[in-house]
Scaffold this active site. Sequence first.
Site, mmCIF file in Angstrom:
data_model
loop_
_atom_site.group_PDB
_atom_site.id
_atom_site.type_symbol
_atom_site.label_atom_id
_atom_site.label_comp_id
_atom_site.label_asym_id
_atom_site.label_seq_id
_atom_site.Cartn_x
_atom_site.Cartn_y
_atom_site.Cartn_z
ATOM 1 N N GLU A 289 -3.644 1.255 4.089
ATOM 2 C CA GLU A 289 -2.638 0.276 4.507
ATOM 3 C C GLU A 289 -2.285 -0.506 3.259
ATOM 4 O O GLU A 289 -3.089 -1.291 2.763
ATOM 5 C CB GLU A 289 -3.212 -0.606 5.616
ATOM 6 C CG GLU A 289 -2.151 -1.337 6.389
ATOM 7 C CD GLU A 289 -1.821 -2.653 5.740
ATOM 8 O OE1 GLU A 289 -0.923 -2.649 4.848
ATOM 9 O OE2 GLU A 289 -2.433 -3.648 6.091
ATOM 10 N N CYS B 199 0.619 -8.791 4.858
ATOM 11 C CA CYS B 199 1.366 -7.555 4.651
ATOM 12 C C CYS B 199 2.554 -7.450 5.619
ATOM 13 O O CYS B 199 3.514 -6.741 5.352
ATOM 14 C CB CYS B 199 0.447 -6.349 4.777
ATOM 15 S SG CYS B 199 -0.510 -6.362 6.288
HETATM 16 P P1 NAD Z 1 -5.715 -7.050 -7.356
HETATM 17 O O1 NAD Z 1 -4.967 -5.765 -7.326
HETATM 18 O O2 NAD Z 1 -6.438 -7.417 -8.581
HETATM 19 O O3 NAD Z 1 -6.815 -7.081 -6.192
HETATM 20 C C1 NAD Z 1 -6.535 -6.776 -4.869
HETATM 21 C C2 NAD Z 1 -7.802 -6.435 -4.105
HETATM 22 O O4 NAD Z 1 -8.016 -5.045 -4.280
HETATM 23 C C3 NAD Z 1 -9.061 -7.178 -4.555
HETATM 24 O O5 NAD Z 1 -9.699 -7.737 -3.428
HETATM 25 C C4 NAD Z 1 -9.939 -6.092 -5.165
HETATM 26 O O6 NAD Z 1 -11.290 -6.220 -4.744
HETATM 27 C C5 NAD Z 1 -9.371 -4.805 -4.595
HETATM 28 N N1 NAD Z 1 -9.431 -3.742 -5.604
HETATM 29 C C6 NAD Z 1 -8.849 -3.723 -6.822
HETATM 30 N N2 NAD Z 1 -9.125 -2.567 -7.468
HETATM 31 C C7 NAD Z 1 -9.905 -1.827 -6.624
HETATM 32 C C8 NAD Z 1 -10.498 -0.540 -6.693
HETATM 33 N N3 NAD Z 1 -10.344 0.266 -7.770
HETATM 34 N N4 NAD Z 1 -11.241 -0.117 -5.654
HETATM 35 C C9 NAD Z 1 -11.399 -0.882 -4.545
HETATM 36 N N5 NAD Z 1 -10.840 -2.106 -4.414
HETATM 37 C C10 NAD Z 1 -10.102 -2.569 -5.440
HETATM 38 O O7 NAD Z 1 -4.632 -8.199 -7.152
HETATM 39 P P2 NAD Z 1 -4.313 -9.349 -6.101
HETATM 40 O O8 NAD Z 1 -3.534 -10.375 -6.823
HETATM 41 O O9 NAD Z 1 -5.561 -9.807 -5.431
HETATM 42 O O10 NAD Z 1 -3.378 -8.627 -5.044
HETATM 43 C C11 NAD Z 1 -2.284 -7.869 -5.542
HETATM 44 C C12 NAD Z 1 -1.471 -7.280 -4.465
HETATM 45 O O11 NAD Z 1 -2.289 -6.617 -3.513
HETATM 46 C C13 NAD Z 1 -0.687 -8.245 -3.634
HETATM 47 O O12 NAD Z 1 0.477 -8.625 -4.260
HETATM 48 C C14 NAD Z 1 -0.418 -7.443 -2.411
HETATM 49 O O13 NAD Z 1 0.736 -6.654 -2.627
HETATM 50 C C15 NAD Z 1 -1.592 -6.519 -2.302
HETATM 51 N N6 NAD Z 1 -2.470 -6.884 -1.173
HETATM 52 C C16 NAD Z 1 -2.169 -6.329 0.015
HETATM 53 C C17 NAD Z 1 -2.931 -6.628 1.120
HETATM 54 C C18 NAD Z 1 -2.596 -6.042 2.463
HETATM 55 O O14 NAD Z 1 -2.940 -6.619 3.488
HETATM 56 N N7 NAD Z 1 -1.963 -4.884 2.494
HETATM 57 C C19 NAD Z 1 -4.010 -7.502 0.994
HETATM 58 C C20 NAD Z 1 -4.311 -8.040 -0.254
HETATM 59 C C21 NAD Z 1 -3.524 -7.720 -1.361
#
Ligand code: NAD
Length: 483
Positions: free
Chosen positions: A253, A287
């Site tokens: 998702e 989201c």
């Molecule tokens: P980010 O990409 O640094 O981190 C996002 C999350 O992903 C963190 O909690 C991290 O633990 C996890 N993550 C990152 N790399 C990973 C990997 N290789 N394996 C497993 N987990 C990993 O940046 P951010 O600023 O926290 O979020 C960026 C973007 O993420 C947001 O702009 C949004 O688009 C998206 N997001 C979407 C949802 C959703 O509900 N679909 C939720 C949170 C973030």
Amino acid sequence: MTTQSYPPLALLIDGTWVAGGGRETRPVANPASAETFAELPIATLADIDAAGEAAARAFRSWRRVPAIERASLLLSIARLVRRDEARLSAILTREQGKRLPEALQEVRGSADTFEWMAEEGKRAYGRIVPARTPDTDQLVYVEPVGPVAAFSPWNFPAVLGARKVATALAAGCTVVLKPAEETPGIWVALAALCVEAGLPPGVLNLVYGVPAEVSSRLIANPRIRKISFTGSVAVGRHLAVQAAAVSKRATLELGGHAPVIVTGDVDVDRVVELTAAAKFRNAGQLCLCPTRFYVHDDVHDRFVARLGARAAALRVGDGADPATDMGPLASSRRVEAMRAFCADAVDRGGRVVSGGKVPAGRDAGWFWAPTVIADVPDDARAMVEEPFGPLALVSRYSRLDDAIERANSTEYGLAAYAFTRSLNDARAIEHGVEAGNVSINTFAVSAPEMPFSGVKSSGPGSEMGREGLLDHLHPKAVVRALA
Ligand code: NAD
């Protein structure tokens, strides 16, 4: 909240809480103040492997527990979540920032999820297929796919983790859950309730660590049979490639960029009221968040003026303060992202009607004002990339076909909304928008009994509803002839 109500942070591996022992830690901060208030132990590679082993061992017995007994355990978990809802909400607000009433709603949603999946797990029916030859049975069993590695995000840490855990457990799968390191306390508390409810050791394991290290280690582990991830498109695709390389199923998702089509015949004040509540919930970090507003010429100017005034009137502050209408963003990364999105929209001709900056007096903590930008061109970055923050981007349209085409113009396809009194327009929108979830005249979307899935880059697979359970089962075709 008393300090005692924030749980001591630890990993849960094979029924044992693990911390210390020379493990590295990372700080956990309150987004309303940016102050660190806890240290999270980071899993070693040995911890990650031990969690995978525990899930594999526990799967041998958990899959054989009758569905009706698994259901009663899940119902006990839900009861404990409801019993402790005030404490759980306080944990959530402290580490994530959302307003306490929103945290309470999320905690209750988590209990709902365990309850609904408890019941649905009882309905994991197979089939009897008419056989091709006499004295033969052709049967389809459905069996749990096996241990699941689940990765849940920081925006709705309780309920999005609950979806993954409740569904896997109901299907007879075991789980290694890696919730977001930004918001670790809520799942430490929820996992403790799972233990209290009597969940056997190893059925649910909890690890926190360096995200890329945990995910690549678990995906490569041959004992893990499925992955489930909620987060960004970039990370989700990376994990999907890793999973495909070892032939593992993935439910992904990956966010959305929800359009809202507002036709010329609506009650503008009502739509603005609903929009202010939905758009600025959880500071727009959702989201399903309504983001791109395509508003008919006849009501555009009034909509923009009213929504701008409504956004300006919202009180931004600590989610624990009852006077707060919108809390902080979850991290400093999100504040910097909002700054860049707003600057780009203005550079390209967007007009800031409200917000567009850190609110006055809110320099401590990670705040951004509820923002309305009008006349945003379709190629502005915020119109293309998921803003994941409190930005309402408004533009006008005159022909519904054009609005639908522009609604479909991003790579995302998770949620879409429309407000209209015309049945014909509602029907055209329902059929015309590319999205896994469409809501007309309401922002209500996503419930445990409904499938939750996306199209295009929003990711394959379904969570919740019957479809979510099926994603955790595989069919086994059995042909049995008389000896
Ligand atoms: P980010 O990409 O640094 O981190 C996002 C999350 O992903 C963190 O909690 C991290 O633990 C996890 N993550 C990152 N790399 C990973 C990997 N290789 N394996 C497993 N987990 C990993 O940046 P951010 O600023 O926290 O979020 C960026 C973007 O993420 C947001 O702009 C949004 O688009 C998206 N997001 C979407 C949802 C959703 O509900 N679909 C939720 C949170 C973030």
